[in-house]
Design an enzyme around this catalytic site. Structure first.
Site, PDB file in Angstrom:
ATOM      1  CG  HIS A   1       7.052  52.579  65.626  1.00  0.00           C
ATOM      2  ND1 HIS A   1       7.464  52.508  64.308  1.00  0.00           N
ATOM      3  CD2 HIS A   1       7.291  51.362  66.163  1.00  0.00           C
ATOM      4  CE1 HIS A   1       7.940  51.309  64.081  1.00  0.00           C
ATOM      5  NE2 HIS A   1       7.849  50.590  65.178  1.00  0.00           N
TER       6      HIS A   1
ATOM      7  CG  MET B   1       4.760  55.378  54.420  1.00  0.00           C
ATOM      8  SD  MET B   1       4.769  54.393  55.945  1.00  0.00           S
ATOM      9  CE  MET B   1       5.436  52.867  55.307  1.00  0.00           C
TER      10      MET B   1
ATOM     11  N   GLY C   1      -4.556  58.151  56.891  1.00  0.00           N
ATOM     12  CA  GLY C   1      -4.770  59.320  57.738  1.00  0.00           C
ATOM     13  C   GLY C   1      -5.690  59.105  58.919  1.00  0.00           C
TER      14      GLY C   1
HETATM   15  C1  GRF Z   1       0.085  53.825  61.829  1.00  0.00           C
HETATM   16  O1  GRF Z   1      -0.003  52.480  62.214  1.00  0.00           O
HETATM   17  C2  GRF Z   1       1.302  54.468  62.420  1.00  0.00           C
HETATM   18  O2  GRF Z   1       1.647  53.945  63.654  1.00  0.00           O
HETATM   19  C3  GRF Z   1       2.349  54.144  61.385  1.00  0.00           C
HETATM   20  O3  GRF Z   1       1.698  54.241  60.153  1.00  0.00           O
HETATM   21  C4  GRF Z   1       0.307  53.989  60.330  1.00  0.00           C
HETATM   22  C5  GRF Z   1      -0.422  55.172  59.785  1.00  0.00           C
HETATM   23  O4  GRF Z   1      -1.817  54.989  59.784  1.00  0.00           O
HETATM   24  N1  GRF Z   1       3.488  55.043  61.540  1.00  0.00           N
HETATM   25  P1  GRF Z   1      -2.796  56.171  59.407  1.00  0.00           P
HETATM   26  O5  GRF Z   1      -2.406  56.694  58.027  1.00  0.00           O
HETATM   27  O6  GRF Z   1      -2.686  57.229  60.461  1.00  0.00           O
HETATM   28  O7  GRF Z   1      -4.143  55.534  59.389  1.00  0.00           O
END
Ligand code: GRF
Length: 214
Positions: free
Chosen positions: A120, A101, A21
């Protein structure tokens, strides 16, 4: 609602994620410092106890785990409807996928047309899918980066709003590169959401045009 009321209305964001997060946190912090004029009304996760939920709980932002079972890699069927219902209950104007995911399906996109964004960790269209920073490293690319885009029915294929590049260094490993990319993610996701809040984006086909500030 009058036009003036509409322009004064605060954008209501729903965030959906599966992981630690850090992007959600960057959105909360941008709101706190006034760089993003919006309110996060709900944070949802398909992972019980995910860090993203804890970040919200610590700030008294409504946060809920909603199972996406029985599916493994997509948000579909009754589970998808559960998400849509809760997002509507919280008056969400725009959905920010932040490390979610799962592939979202057409029902959610139809419920929030051109209002679902994703971050992304690559310069799309290069390296869609999972572990994109590792894909870039293993490929031997010299530049990596991140992309905020509208979500469509494909995987990481929607119209691009903002991209930012970072160098790939010779001593990088997957961890150091992802950390460098995430610093830029945390800058561009709030920026993209503020563009939505200011109604400055226009989509024409694959292209997203950004109007000058009024
Ligand atoms: C990030 O690198 C985002 O680009 C990808 O998943 C990761 C999530 O990271 N879709 P976080 O949970 O926001 O730290």
């Amino acid at each position: 609602m009058t036009t003036e009321q509409q322009s004064n209305a605060v954008l209501k964001i729903g965030i959906i994620g599966s992981g630690k997060g850090s992007n959600a946190l960057s959105i909360f912090e941008a709101i706190d410092r006034g760089a993003l004029k919006a309110e996060v009304t709900i944070v949802l996760s398909d992972v019980e106890g995910a860090g993203i939920l804890n970040h919200a709980i610590q700030r008294d932002i409504p946060a809920r785990f909603i199972s996406a079972a029985p599916f493994m890699t997509k948000l579909d069927g009754e589970a998808q409807q559960d998400y849509i219902d809760v997002l509507r209950e919280h008056d969400v104007d725009v959905i920010a996928l932040a490390g979610f995911m799962r592939i979202v399906k057409p029902d959610l996109l139809a419920a929030f047309p051109n209002r679902v964004l994703n971050i992304h960790p690559a310069l799309l269209p290069a390296f869609p899918g999972m572990y994109s920073w590792k894909q870039a490293l293993d490929y031997g690319a010299k530049i990596a980066g991140c992309t905020v885009h509208f979500v469509d029915t494909g995987t990481d294929t929607g119209p691009i709003i903002i991209q930012r590049s970072v160098p790939i260094k010779e001593d990088d490993d997957a961890g150091t590169l992802h950390a460098r990319i995430q610093i830029q993610e945390h800058a561009i996701y709030p920026e993209a959401l503020q563009l939505i809040a200011d109604n400055r984006l226009r989509i024409e086909g694959r292209r997203v045009f950004i109007a000058s500030p009024s």
